[in-house]
Design a protein around this motif. Structure first.
Motif, short mmCIF file in Angstrom:
data_model
loop_
_atom_site.label_atom_id
_atom_site.label_comp_id
_atom_site.label_asym_id
_atom_site.label_seq_id
_atom_site.Cartn_x
_atom_site.Cartn_y
_atom_site.Cartn_z
N THR A 36 -49.38 -53.34 18.02
CA THR A 36 -48.95 -54.21 19.10
C THR A 36 -48.34 -55.47 18.52
O THR A 36 -48.97 -56.15 17.69
CB THR A 36 -50.14 -54.58 20.01
OG1 THR A 36 -50.72 -53.39 20.54
CG2 THR A 36 -49.68 -55.45 21.17
N TYR A 37 -47.12 -55.76 18.93
CA TYR A 37 -46.40 -56.91 18.39
C TYR A 37 -47.07 -58.22 18.80
O TYR A 37 -47.49 -58.39 19.95
CB TYR A 37 -44.95 -56.90 18.87
CG TYR A 37 -44.19 -58.18 18.53
CD1 TYR A 37 -43.63 -58.35 17.27
CD2 TYR A 37 -44.08 -59.20 19.46
CE1 TYR A 37 -42.96 -59.53 16.96
CE2 TYR A 37 -43.40 -60.38 19.16
CZ TYR A 37 -42.85 -60.53 17.90
OH TYR A 37 -42.19 -61.70 17.59
N GLN B 273 -45.95 -54.61 23.38
CA GLN B 273 -46.11 -56.06 23.31
C GLN B 273 -46.74 -56.57 24.60
O GLN B 273 -46.78 -55.87 25.61
CB GLN B 273 -44.74 -56.72 23.12
CG GLN B 273 -43.76 -56.45 24.26
CD GLN B 273 -42.43 -57.14 24.06
OE1 GLN B 273 -42.37 -58.31 23.70
NE2 GLN B 273 -41.34 -56.41 24.27
N ALA B 274 -47.23 -57.81 24.55
CA ALA B 274 -47.75 -58.46 25.75
C ALA B 274 -46.58 -58.75 26.68
O ALA B 274 -45.54 -59.26 26.25
CB ALA B 274 -48.47 -59.74 25.38
N VAL B 275 -46.75 -58.41 27.95
CA VAL B 275 -45.69 -58.57 28.96
C VAL B 275 -46.19 -59.45 30.08
O VAL B 275 -47.36 -59.40 30.46
CB VAL B 275 -45.25 -57.19 29.51
CG1 VAL B 275 -44.18 -57.36 30.59
CG2 VAL B 275 -44.72 -56.31 28.38
N PRO C 188 -50.69 -55.85 27.18
CA PRO C 188 -49.79 -54.97 26.43
C PRO C 188 -49.21 -53.82 27.24
O PRO C 188 -49.91 -53.18 28.02
CB PRO C 188 -50.68 -54.45 25.29
CG PRO C 188 -51.76 -55.45 25.14
CD PRO C 188 -52.01 -55.96 26.53
N LYS C 189 -47.92 -53.59 27.04
CA LYS C 189 -47.21 -52.44 27.60
C LYS C 189 -46.42 -51.81 26.46
O LYS C 189 -45.74 -52.51 25.70
CB LYS C 189 -46.25 -52.86 28.72
CG LYS C 189 -46.92 -53.49 29.93
CD LYS C 189 -47.61 -52.46 30.80
CE LYS C 189 -48.17 -53.08 32.07
NZ LYS C 189 -48.89 -52.08 32.89
N CYS D 41 -51.74 -45.07 30.84
CA CYS D 41 -50.76 -45.71 31.73
C CYS D 41 -50.79 -47.23 31.61
O CYS D 41 -49.87 -47.90 32.10
CB CYS D 41 -50.99 -45.29 33.17
SG CYS D 41 -52.57 -45.88 33.88
N GLU D 42 -51.83 -47.79 31.01
CA GLU D 42 -52.00 -49.22 30.78
C GLU D 42 -52.11 -50.03 32.07
O GLU D 42 -51.88 -51.23 32.09
CB GLU D 42 -50.87 -49.76 29.88
CG GLU D 42 -50.90 -49.13 28.50
CD GLU D 42 -49.78 -49.57 27.59
OE1 GLU D 42 -50.06 -50.00 26.46
OE2 GLU D 42 -48.61 -49.46 28.00
#
Length: 430
Positions: free
Chosen positions: A353-354, A39-41, A72-73, A134-135
């Protein structure tokens, strides 16, 4: 600045449309109860703890806080309702225990890339690229896609708004980008995903493919040579043909053109042929590796790894890779390669991805929102609200009548003065 009523109405409509594009979702539910998801963090700098919050909590709970969007993570659970963040969550009541499965890299300290620089959207000129694995986010100059811009070439602190000066240029159509920089060595159209050096070295199959067709690397011949690319475009449908034998294959006769058979020094007996076909059907998993030969320059780069470094120590390149379109279909599926890929599922299938649910009120005008709010209120309160609105409207019309009679332009200060008087009279009555 003077403006007409039509200007005000058009400006208001534009603001509503922009808000609907920026925030099209409903931010009323914390994602904590969904568990670890991609999700976006967001990082809350005001709370000053290296923890992450979901999109809903960033809007509903930390509205007036300074935040950094981390984007996103994967496998992340919102920290807002936990004891790790001192600010109480307004969407979930009651403190939860600290999350033990979340991973907090240096992004949660507000720094990015292997250079560990902070990100300031007002001054940053370079495009930043997210690593699939690793994003983390990386500057183009840190990937040798361009020279690092000089600090004196920062963008205009008071630029023309994008809405007034739209930029429809493409990097491939111009010698410079919209930030006044030359085009990068690899543009966004040249690849599908990016994986940084540190992550490549942890994934055997990806390291094996580095620098081969469809897995681009930025390299140079020596320290004095310019940067160039190796590896290039591959057809999305160029899927390895996996078989169960190391023997060469040939196409069968015209009656069965799709059947592959092994070369043999003598034709097999009828029973042996049936047994061969049976084994081929019962044991379809490949055993021969069909990965391309290792790139010599990639091998030299990955063999030069200083202890604890996030980048190769080789002067030939940093070791990052850019995978072109269709890369998931081109992997070798032999036992060894597949095991390496299965340890990182996002290399085999695209992740979900939520996103928060759509906001049913998104895009509605203030008038429509007001009518919807009235419809949800108890009848007596709705009637009081309508009376208050009518009184305000009548008072505003009376206040503006002299302007119309004298042909005067209504300034913003005039409108503000009316509402200040209205507020003072209300406070006096109370």
């Amino acid at each position: 600045m003077a403006c007409t009523l039509n200007d005000l109405i058009n400006s208001q409509n534009q603001l509503v449309q922009e808000a609907a594009l920026v925030l099209p979702h409903e931010f009323s539910k914390c994602t904590y109860d969904l568990g670890p998801i991609r999700q976006a963090v967001h990082l809350c700098l005001t709370c000053a703890v290296p923890r992450g919050i979901c999109s809903s909590c960033s809007v509903a709970c930390h509205t007036d806080h300074e935040q950094v969007e981390l984007f996103p993570k994967r496998n992340f659970r919102c920290d807002c309702p936990t004891t790790a963040i001192p600010h109480s969550c307004t969407l979930l009541k009651g403190d939860r225990e600290e999350n033990t499965t979340n991973t907090y890299d240096h992004n949660f300290r507000g720094v990015f890339c292997r250079c560990s620089r902070t990100y300031d959207p007002e001054t940053e000129q370079e495009t930043m690229i997210q690593c699939l694995s690793c994003e983390d986010w990386f500057h183009e100059s840190c990937l040798n896609l361009r020279d690092r811009p000089h600090p004196d070439t920062c963008p205009d602190p008071d630029p023309v708004p994008a809405s007034e000066c739209p930029d429809t240029r493409d990097d491939n159509d111009s010698d410079t980008t919209s930030d006044g920089l030359p085009p990068p060595l690899i543009s966004a159209e040249d690849y599908d995903v990016f994986v940084c050096y540190e992550c490549v070295t942890k994934i055997d199959t990806l390291r094996r493919y580095a620098g081969t067709t469809g897995v681009i690397m930025v390299v140079r011949d020596d320290e004095n040579s310019p940067w160039k690319t190796v590896g290039g475009d591959a057809l999305p449908n160029a899927v390895p043909n996996h078989t169960n034998s190391d023997l060469p294959l040939e196409v069968g006769d015209s009656e069965s053109p799709s059947i592959l058979r092994r070369h043999s020094s003598s034709p097999p007996a009828q029973g042996e042929e049936r047994e061969t076909k049976r084994r081929k059907i019962c044991n379809p998993s490949p055993s021969r590796c069909l990965a391309p030969p290792v790139s010599s320059i990639a091998k030299a780069i990955y063999e030069c790894k200083p202890q604890g470094s996030r980048v190769s120590g080789s002067h030939l390149g940093t070791g990052d890779v850019f995978l072109t379109e269709g890369w998931r279909q081109r992997w070798c599926r032999c036992d060894k390669c597949l095991a390496s890929l299965q340890a990182h599922p996002y290399l085999l299938a695209e992740e979900e991805t939520y996103e928060p649910p759509e906001d049913p009120d998104s895009g509605l005008s203030l008038e429509e929102l007001g009518m919807r709010a009235l419809a949800r209120m108890p009848r007596d309160r709705a009637i009081d609200g309508i009376h208050a609105f009518n009184n305000m409207r009548d008072g505003l019309m009376e206040y503006l009548r002299p302007f119309a009679q004298e042909g005067k332009v209504v300034e913003a200060a005039d409108v503000n003065r009316f509402f200040e008087r209205l507020l003072e009279s209300r406070q006096t009555r109370n």
